[in-house]
Design an enzyme around this catalytic site. Sequence first.
Site, PDB file in Angstrom:
ATOM      1  N   ARG A 170       0.844  -1.209   0.000  1.00  0.00           N
ATOM      2  CA  ARG A 170       0.000   0.000   0.000  1.00  0.00           C
ATOM      3  C   ARG A 170       0.879   1.260   0.000  1.00  0.00           C
ATOM      4  NH1 ARG A 170      -3.139  -3.557  -0.690  1.00  0.00           N
ATOM      5  NH2 ARG A 170      -5.273  -3.711   0.079  1.00  0.00           N
TER       6      ARG A 170
ATOM      7  N   GLU B  80      -4.746   3.712   6.932  1.00  0.00           N
ATOM      8  CA  GLU B  80      -4.394   3.415   5.535  1.00  0.00           C
ATOM      9  C   GLU B  80      -4.747   4.568   4.586  1.00  0.00           C
ATOM     10  OE1 GLU B  80      -4.180   2.250   1.713  1.00  0.00           O
ATOM     11  OE2 GLU B  80      -6.203   2.164   2.541  1.00  0.00           O
TER      12      GLU B  80
ATOM     13  N   SER C 163     -10.485  -0.370   3.268  1.00  0.00           N
ATOM     14  CA  SER C 163      -9.780  -0.713   4.512  1.00  0.00           C
ATOM     15  C   SER C 163      -9.285   0.566   5.181  1.00  0.00           C
ATOM     16  CB  SER C 163      -8.569  -1.589   4.222  1.00  0.00           C
ATOM     17  OG  SER C 163      -8.958  -2.832   3.727  1.00  0.00           O
TER      18      SER C 163
HETATM   19  N1  EPU Z   1     -11.402 -11.005   9.554  1.00  0.00           N
HETATM   20  C1  EPU Z   1     -12.207 -11.167  10.654  1.00  0.00           C
HETATM   21  N2  EPU Z   1     -13.187 -10.237  10.878  1.00  0.00           N
HETATM   22  C2  EPU Z   1     -13.377  -9.173  10.040  1.00  0.00           C
HETATM   23  C3  EPU Z   1     -12.524  -8.997   8.926  1.00  0.00           C
HETATM   24  C4  EPU Z   1     -11.551  -9.940   8.706  1.00  0.00           C
HETATM   25  O1  EPU Z   1     -12.071 -12.116  11.418  1.00  0.00           O
HETATM   26  O2  EPU Z   1     -14.281  -8.380  10.322  1.00  0.00           O
HETATM   27  C5  EPU Z   1     -10.414 -12.035   9.266  1.00  0.00           C
HETATM   28  C6  EPU Z   1     -10.903 -12.882   8.072  1.00  0.00           C
HETATM   29  O3  EPU Z   1     -11.673 -13.939   8.488  1.00  0.00           O
HETATM   30  C7  EPU Z   1      -9.622 -13.335   7.441  1.00  0.00           C
HETATM   31  C8  EPU Z   1      -8.652 -12.213   7.752  1.00  0.00           C
HETATM   32  O4  EPU Z   1      -9.199 -11.465   8.818  1.00  0.00           O
HETATM   33  O5  EPU Z   1      -9.155 -14.509   8.020  1.00  0.00           O
HETATM   34  C9  EPU Z   1      -8.380 -11.321   6.548  1.00  0.00           C
HETATM   35  O6  EPU Z   1      -9.611 -10.749   6.113  1.00  0.00           O
HETATM   36  P1  EPU Z   1      -9.922 -10.434   4.569  1.00  0.00           P
HETATM   37  O7  EPU Z   1      -9.570 -11.599   3.737  1.00  0.00           O
HETATM   38  O8  EPU Z   1     -11.322  -9.926   4.502  1.00  0.00           O
HETATM   39  O9  EPU Z   1      -8.883  -9.327   4.175  1.00  0.00           O
HETATM   40  P2  EPU Z   1      -8.306  -8.086   4.976  1.00  0.00           P
HETATM   41  O10 EPU Z   1      -6.942  -8.403   5.473  1.00  0.00           O
HETATM   42  O11 EPU Z   1      -9.299  -7.638   5.968  1.00  0.00           O
HETATM   43  C10 EPU Z   1      -7.119  -7.086   2.841  1.00  0.00           C
HETATM   44  C11 EPU Z   1      -7.013  -5.751   2.159  1.00  0.00           C
HETATM   45  C12 EPU Z   1      -8.294  -5.445   1.379  1.00  0.00           C
HETATM   46  C13 EPU Z   1      -8.495  -6.555   0.363  1.00  0.00           C
HETATM   47  C14 EPU Z   1      -8.579  -7.896   1.109  1.00  0.00           C
HETATM   48  C15 EPU Z   1      -8.676  -9.076   0.173  1.00  0.00           C
HETATM   49  C16 EPU Z   1      -5.510  -4.371   3.500  1.00  0.00           C
HETATM   50  C17 EPU Z   1      -5.396  -3.220   4.441  1.00  0.00           C
HETATM   51  N3  EPU Z   1      -6.763  -4.709   3.137  1.00  0.00           N
HETATM   52  O12 EPU Z   1      -8.187  -6.989   3.794  1.00  0.00           O
HETATM   53  O13 EPU Z   1      -8.100  -4.212   0.683  1.00  0.00           O
HETATM   54  O14 EPU Z   1      -9.683  -6.344  -0.386  1.00  0.00           O
HETATM   55  O15 EPU Z   1      -7.367  -8.094   1.894  1.00  0.00           O
HETATM   56  O16 EPU Z   1      -7.447  -9.273  -0.438  1.00  0.00           O
HETATM   57  O17 EPU Z   1      -4.494  -4.940   3.095  1.00  0.00           O
HETATM   58  C18 EPU Z   1      -8.460  -1.860   0.784  1.00  0.00           C
HETATM   59  O18 EPU Z   1      -7.243  -1.730   0.808  1.00  0.00           O
HETATM   60  O19 EPU Z   1      -9.245  -0.856   0.778  1.00  0.00           O
HETATM   61  C19 EPU Z   1      -9.046  -3.199   0.783  1.00  0.00           C
HETATM   62  C20 EPU Z   1     -10.367  -3.408   0.887  1.00  0.00           C
END
Ligand code: EPU
Length: 367
Positions: free
Chosen positions: A168, A348, A246
């Site tokens: 990012r 972010e 995010s």
């Molecule tokens: N999780 C939870 N509760 C929640 C959210 C997430 O337990 O409310 C757990 C999920 O179960 C999973 C883990 O956290 O095991 C990761 O969650 P998720 O796959 O939804 O991805 P994220 O890490 O929350 C990142 C990016 C997103 C991107 C997703 C999918 C960052 C800051 N965010 O989110 O990017 O869409 O992965 O690749 O790296 C953005 O940057 O605006 C964005 C949406």
Amino acid sequence: MTLSIPASSQADLTSLNTMALACHAKYFVSLSHEAQIEPILKPLVANQAPFLILSGGSNVLLPPTLRAHVIQPLLKGVEVIHEDKDQVLIEVMAGENWHELVTTTVNRGWFGLENLALIPGLTGAAPVQNIGAYGVQLDDVITHVRAYHIPTDSWHHLDKAACEFGYRDSVFKRQAGEWLITRVGFDLHKDNQRINSQYGDVQNAALEIAYKAQRASITPVDIMQAITAIRQSKLPNPANLPNCGSFFKNPIIGTPQFEQLKTQWPDLVGYRVDETHTKVAAGWLIDHAGLKGKGIAPILIHDRQALVLTNHSPSLNLTPAKQSDVAATQVYVQEQIASRYGIHLEREPVWIEEDGQINLSNTTLRG
Ligand code: EPU
């Protein structure tokens, strides 16, 4: 072509940022051609006027009053630079809508952007934070950026290395306000079997789509559809519930600290980054601290994806929320997470000051 130079005027930017924060700009101008850039920016630089480049407004937190000159590049067009049986190199103008670019290229059989479906915003902003989702980052597919360097009044062709991409992050984010990106180049492929489905539920969701279409293997089109459906189920649509994706980065901590946390919270989600560091899912931390749906009204943590802060002022018929309202909930979350897990969460999206400067610190309460 006769070049028209648009005049700057006042503008209400509340509908031009996806967080729907109240923002009044003193000077605002939209650009549709590269040739307009120098005549408009050069005198402003000479006068040392501060300014801000505003793209789709999907990753910014704007102040109530903006005294900077706000420049919105809305240049349109997609050009094929090279095409052969395996590969297509394209150059895309900064004002093209990102998701439309993804769907147009993938449906045409030009693959590589399918994992980045449904990310809001315009193409010119994509390199700034090196957008990433579902196992793919922009730097996996980008070839170059063409940009105007404002302080030195010069045009640059930056190859991938010169963009200095990180998680990012990029040179454009670190030197914010200096670069006006006008074109982004992509290296796309035509192999219907080359996919990236390793992230989370993507493989299963895409397989289901392929089976329904009576195909034994997954195609990039299936990946795009699966990711679109996953995102729609978790992430709020800014048109209905304003947000800026995010809100926190996934923090990278030492692996010993991660192992220590695991003894207390065995389900904690993390991904090994290197020998000694682990990236922790910030959404997990916030969710398991019981914070979904909480915050300081009208800015609340989303109830389906804890990494997203949502602005409820339009749905509650309140006056538009301000940057300081967002800061209040940001600090609330940071304090809860620090005291529970000993981890500091970094913001972010980009925080803009009244003079257009970018504040990269995480705890600001100004504005
Ligand atoms: N999780 C939870 N509760 C929640 C959210 C997430 O337990 O409310 C757990 C999920 O179960 C999973 C883990 O956290 O095991 C990761 O969650 P998720 O796959 O939804 O991805 P994220 O890490 O929350 C990142 C990016 C997103 C991107 C997703 C999918 C960052 C800051 N965010 O989110 O990017 O869409 O992965 O690749 O790296 C953005 O940057 O605006 C964005 C949406």
